[in-house]
Write an enzyme that holds these catalytic residues in place. Sequence first.
Site, short mmCIF file in Angstrom:
data_model
loop_
_atom_site.label_atom_id
_atom_site.label_comp_id
_atom_site.label_asym_id
_atom_site.label_seq_id
_atom_site.Cartn_x
_atom_site.Cartn_y
_atom_site.Cartn_z
CD GLU A 1 13.09 48.70 91.07
OE1 GLU A 1 14.08 49.18 91.67
OE2 GLU A 1 12.15 49.38 90.64
CG HIS B 1 7.89 53.59 81.01
ND1 HIS B 1 8.95 54.35 81.33
CD2 HIS B 1 7.06 53.62 82.08
CE1 HIS B 1 8.79 54.85 82.56
NE2 HIS B 1 7.64 54.42 83.03
#
Lengths: 353, 325
Positions: free
Chosen positions: A61, A130
């Site tokens: 990322e 998450h």
Amino acid sequence: MTRIITYHQALLEAVELSMHQDPSVYIMGLGVPDPKGIFGSTANLQETFGSERVMDMPCAENGMTGVAIGSALTGMRPIMTHQRVDFAFMAIEEIVNQAANWHYMFGGKTQVPLVIRMIIGRGWGQGPQHSQNMQAWFSHIPGLKVIVPATPYDAKGLLRAAIQDNGPVLSLEHRWLYNLKGPCPEEDFSVELGKARVIREGHDVTLVASGYMTVEACRASDRLKEMGIHAEVVDMRSAKPIDMATVTQSVEKTGKLIAVDHAWKTGGFAGEIVASVCETHYEALTCAPKRVTLPDCPTPTAPSLSEHYYPQETDIAAAVATMVGKPKLAIQLKGMKPTGHLDIPDMSFTGPF
Amino acid sequence: MTQADLQKAFYETLRIRRVEERIAGLYSRQEMRCPVHLSIGQEAVPVGISAHLNPTDYVMGGHRSHAHYLAQGGNLKAMMAELHGKRTGCTAGKGGSMHLIDLEAGFLGATPIVASVIPIATGAALSIQMRKTRQVAVVYFGDGSIEEGIFHESLNFAALKQLPIVYVCENNGYSVYSPMEVRQPVDRKIHELARGYGIQAYGADGNDMQAINHYAEEAITRAREGQGPTLLEFETYRFLEHCGPNCDDSLGYRPDGELESKIPKGPLVHLEKTLRDKNLINDDQVAAFEEEIKVEIDEAVQFAWESPAADPETVFDHIYAPVTP
């Protein structure tokens, strides 16, 4: 004849329109071309535009955000996606030190027309890594713009505007909005970045919300209306630039402010709203403002633990009732069954992601 | 290298050395109020590399980028003014020494966060590939940068896509005061590590202009022909302190005698010897170069001194990019 589509369909349309119109737009992210298509928001893009413009990417990322920035500096207009905000944290250095600053620190000589889409998870045991929402962090940083669309109309319009913007824009998209349906034109249009909207009118209390909390605030407002309490809901739509003018205009009308935030309390976006209103429109307030936020606690996983983690529309309605001097009604409201569910967005959702 | 190439390389290397020395000399006036990371001892590599680049290519660097900028044709007056915080500087006072830019010359930008510029240059290379031009991206970084995760992420991606990029590692053995042996396994070479990513990689002496030229030409041609990335590791040595104008050998972090032994092997000495051995230069020519360079630097310094300070009215400019009409 108003066309009704889902939020994810609206996001997809914004990207499709942009990619048709401008060959320099490309999209990349983990799983962008995969069968799930980022919960429908990138479905079939690779079939339409090819793999050079619709790219899966290595699990890197931070590096790939740098790559996106470098390509943006040299003629391309990248869109990056992260299936969770939490995954984008790997890239904070490139987002904050580089993307946000580049235009300023080089005296305006270069631009970073980059869009980074991130999804805020919730429910079905997403847990602490998450489900995080960093609206407060990202809106704090000079040079970044942040959109928080709550409806399909705004999802399409704001994302379209974000892609057309010549600087870095982050799109925070709540997972529970993805299947939400709403009116949305088929044609190309954009919604101006940095402009809030009054989504429910009222004169008793101003509810300032964004993202999924806009949905909850609207549910609260609708419920209260039947009880004769009229709560105005201001949907921020963008966390940065921040449209305080729309907020203060509402507070001047109602004199009462509740900032609702789908994130933690301390240092949060709701605090920014309250502080700003107090600084400039203190005299308009008839009582102390209030925040309705998540507690300062990581997201628990088991359903029994997360039962009281997220404020629901009944909690928001109760806060309004308290503020207008109806404590008994507030208790009643807290005991009512909320419109939404606890750990799923709607009955069609059966897990897992 | 042709005779003309060698003479030009000598001029360019000497010029950068004299610029850096002038900055070091003026620094105590406290008019350059930003950190400066000088390239003294490391000038040859960018000169050798830029000789094979065009102004339409993309060169990027980190905190120690004066030489990268100048070798690529970056404007000296704009750089000097920027260091002095003047509105005629390359970023009109917004960036200082650590954020140089000259788009016309092909210097796309430098940023000091170690290794951060590596994936950005990789993205410029991706853009080249997407737009199907014959441009090349070059990114300079030090030995410390290869310890950062994004170095590895960048090489992986460059190898995957066969990007038109040359990664240039200027290995000077130190990361501020930390020597190699506390940061990386001593028997592992950076260019050998890079080969593990599936890209071509070579190591050479960063003081030897002909070696630099050889590898630069090969790597840049490979990139331009669309045949993929290369990493070049050049052994160099920083004569002064990490940041600032002074010699810091008295701090004792370098082994006794190391600096003294490196200076006579430095790039300028090496190159001048090469030219003298080939009878390509004599005392008169060196003197003429020195004079020409001195005049240019004097003018640049004067320009910097006479330019007005960066405009306070512009503090809030360029937070956001303008909207396309």
